[in-house]
Design an enzyme around this catalytic site. Structure first.
Site, short mmCIF file in Angstrom:
data_model
loop_
_atom_site.label_atom_id
_atom_site.label_comp_id
_atom_site.label_asym_id
_atom_site.label_seq_id
_atom_site.Cartn_x
_atom_site.Cartn_y
_atom_site.Cartn_z
N SER A 1 0.90 -0.97 0.20
CA SER A 1 0.20 0.01 0.14
C SER A 1 1.02 0.75 0.03
O SER A 1 1.66 1.44 0.26
CB SER A 1 -0.75 -0.05 1.46
OG SER A 1 -2.13 1.36 1.42
N HIS B 1 1.11 -1.28 7.93
CA HIS B 1 -0.18 -1.42 7.24
C HIS B 1 1.31 -2.95 7.04
O HIS B 1 0.89 -3.93 7.10
CB HIS B 1 -0.48 -0.98 5.43
CG HIS B 1 -2.21 -0.97 5.47
ND1 HIS B 1 -2.78 -1.81 5.78
CD2 HIS B 1 -2.91 0.44 5.04
CE1 HIS B 1 -3.78 -0.85 5.39
NE2 HIS B 1 -4.30 0.28 5.11
N ASP C 1 -11.19 3.72 3.70
CA ASP C 1 -10.62 2.28 3.40
C ASP C 1 -12.02 1.77 4.05
O ASP C 1 -12.25 0.88 3.97
CB ASP C 1 -9.88 2.43 4.31
CG ASP C 1 -8.65 2.46 4.06
OD1 ASP C 1 -8.88 2.02 2.78
OD2 ASP C 1 -7.41 3.29 4.41
N GLU D 1 -6.95 -8.94 -47.42
CA GLU D 1 -6.19 -9.92 -45.97
C GLU D 1 -6.09 -11.55 -46.44
O GLU D 1 -5.50 -12.64 -45.73
CB GLU D 1 -7.46 -10.11 -45.19
CG GLU D 1 -7.27 -8.42 -44.38
CD GLU D 1 -8.48 -8.20 -42.71
OE1 GLU D 1 -8.43 -9.48 -42.80
OE2 GLU D 1 -7.70 -7.30 -41.99
#
Lengths: 429, 429
Positions: free
Chosen positions: A236, A261, A360, A414
């Site tokens: 984080s 964290h 969060d 093509e």
């Protein structure tokens, strides 16, 4: 923590080093994970039982393979009332934000008479990995499960390791609240393999999301294409752009909210005020002293923290775009002026009263966001990760006469005569 | 080709075998590709020059590293007028369809006083892999490049191998028409590595799309996370749902239009009319006899072709959803009735006058579509593959007082005190 200033002669090189620092351990688990996945594909549940006994220390046949819906509801009912109200507020706000993401179908006929459009459908089944132990966050379960349910996923499956057989009541409560359909007591790379390939007990899913350790991340990466996955996640990170009018303790708290964290997390402050930079550095030390997560936060701040002094906030957007951070806080008098120039960021938090942590939990937008500069090309989790688009066209004879000959010319150029023939045969009178 | 009928006792098992047949070769190039990518990362352009000499048989310093914009324009100007008009029609229709995909930003304030939203930005730079030789399709260049440009990508880079130094004028013409910014004469896994990591000459990009061989596909897979990529692609496939009122030759032509792509391509017919099934099988043989691509198409049809007779078209949607095919044609009296029940398909072609090949070139929707049952969880290429979303929130003091305490409770319950502190410190009076 390192201090940089855009006025320094070596700033460009030092900033480039910050930008290029991946902080992601290149753990070499690829071949081990590959072997586990092949084993799960071949032997299914037997592998799950063996590896659960080995890594989690319990026998699934004894402790039970699944946590029942009743047990999840009981965990929810047993919650402290304040915590239950908090989870319910979070769930309802996440649900409202993600409901507004639902894409619209298209169906129109253009001037050539070609009917065109696209319809969106949810995947049939989604699997959500929920880590065991310390990183088992009920908020993370809500952030993954609710978008899936809002998308219309019919079957939502959680896999989660329960070391020594112990479940996490908060996670079960969140599973109940989010409407999870199945909870299996398996974790690790083998659990991801079970979701992708299916086993005798666990029916396969179409998409696997959710955080996990290096083994889980590698399993998701290897299974990408067998199932859909969310982005591979790294440590984080937060970038705070703050002027001297902020309370230094507020900004210090914000920096530490990411630092706690993981030791590999990164917190960066950009400010135009040298005295404020000093004050924040001091406040970080004060805050660290009172923090239960101090060892982790201190290591992260010492190893990866950066304070960048700019001559003017005019320099900030370019630096922010280079960093393409997961979280960007803009705590200035006119945050919108800086935000308007930021192109690469996972999520942005505007103003002095918007600490990242609100996002969060309860703001509504998803907290599963691209890390490690991946905001340059990827987005946070959304309902679209659980849906897919089917385009469609419909021509009548007149429309085929209008656009068909061009397709015939291109197909022939093509070297694809059967393509040309499938159109020209319908234009023959 | 195998004939199945839902009336047969062993239909379920035989159909399951069709569904599970991956047709994708498990080529073991992972470690070789990994070594090439590490080499490109370390030595950059020198590796590109060495591997181009080795695999493509020319020296980049002599033949030139890039094809100039002037050369692309010259190729476009030199096109046969009919072909140029066809390319221009295709480009303008692809552009119009994809422009309507551009997502809208969101910005609103909810009842709690929380400002919420999301803004979309294009990636800064995208790389497009264009195969050399037989599979170098100008239509494919348009289908990849135009969505990138519509998304707003500032720098669009093509890498393409030019064996013996020879370029494909059609591809250069399409690059000019689509507004490609750079064309580099490098191909293979090393070209993908150059796009992702950058070299001395080639600046890195944020997203890599486009088809390629097993080496290119593996390079994209390994670089997923360093850059964004489009879906890993497998052999092409078509499912045609057709009743007895169709001309069997039309449906045979449609089946062969996929079969001619590659021996591993797959064409499947579902019909409720046994006599029509026989007629289509016969027409396929007639069409094959006149087809320049007959060897490829015959191998594909013989090895992978399937005709499924159903008792009623009511059975068709469930079978189609199991197959989750890249292309689904519905040539029945009321195609919408069946389409409404199809949840998993890359693109759907409705009615008797909508051969799939129209969608390959000029209809407008993208022809880069999920294969190998990946339509269960993924979508065709779109402008969203070249864009990403940044969410944002803004709270004032009242809004933080309204929702902040719930976030504090959840952060504490998750053992993240610094998260809680960053909110509570702002709520202290």
């Amino acid at each position: 923590m390192q201090r940089l200033s855009t006025r320094d002669g070596d700033f460009a090189a030092k900033f480039a080093a910050v930008v290029d620092d991946r902080r992601e351990s290149a753990s070499d688990v690829a071949s081990a994970v590959s072997a586990i996945l092949a084993d799960v594909r071949a032997r299914g549940d037997a592998v799950l039982a063996e590896l659960t006994a080995k890594f989690d220390g319990h026998e699934l046949d004894t402790t039970g393979w699944q946590v029942s819906a009743e047990d999840c509801k009981a965990a929810f009912d047993a919650l402290d009332p304040d915590l239950r109200a908090a989870l319910e507020l979070a769930a309802s706000r996440i649900r409202a934000y993600h409901a507004a993401q639902l894409p619209e179908n298209r169906d129109y006929t253009d001037e050539a008479g070609v009917r065109l459009g696209a319809v969106w459908h949810a995947v049939d089944a989604a699997g959500l990995y929920v880590p065991g132990g310390r990183a088992a966050y009920p908020s993370s379960l809500l952030m993954n499960a609710i978008p899936a349910k809002v998308a219309g996923v019919g079957r939502l499956v959680v896999v989660t390791p329960t070391p020594k057989g112990e479940v996490n009541p908060l996670v079960l409560a969140a599973a109940h609240l989010a409407g999870v359909d199945e909870v299996w007591r398996v974790g690790g790379a083998h659990a991801v393999g079970a979701l992708a390939y299916g086993t005798g007990r666990i029916a396969p899913v179409d998409v696997v999301t959710g955080p996990g350790n290096a083994w889980v991340a590698e399993a998701k990466r290897q299974l990408y294409g067998v199932v859909g996955i969310d982005m591979v996640a790294g440590p984080s990170e937060i970038l705070v752009i703050a002027d001297g009018a902020n309370d230094p303790a507020h900004i210090a708290a914000d920096l530490l909210s990411q630092a706690e964290h993981d030791p590999t997390s990164q917190s960066i402050l950009i400010t135009d005020d040298a005295a404020f930079a000093d004050a924040v550095a001091g406040a970080v030390e004060d805050e660290l002293a009172r923090l239960a997560t101090e060892p982790t936060a201190r290591t992260s701040w010492n190893d990866n923290g950066v304070i960048i002094e700019v001559a003017s906030f005019d320099e900030a957007p370019a630096l922010a775009n280079r960093l393409a951070a997961e979280h960007v806080e803009i705590a200035t008098e006119d945050p919108q002026a800086i935000f308007a120039k930021i192109r690469h960021a996972g999520s942005v938090f505007l103003g002095r009263m918007t600490p990242e942590a609100v996002g969060d939990y309860v703001a509504g937008p998803n907290h599963v966001l691209p890390t490690g500069r991946r905001a340059r090309f990827s987005s946070g989790l959304s309902v679209l990760d659980f849906m897919k688009r089917t385009s469609f066209i419909q021509l009548d004879e007149a429309a085929l006469e209008a656009v068909g000959p061009a397709a015939v010319a291109l197909a022939r150029a093509e070297g694809l005569p059967a393509h040309a023939r499938s159109i020209s045969i319908r234009l023959e009178k």
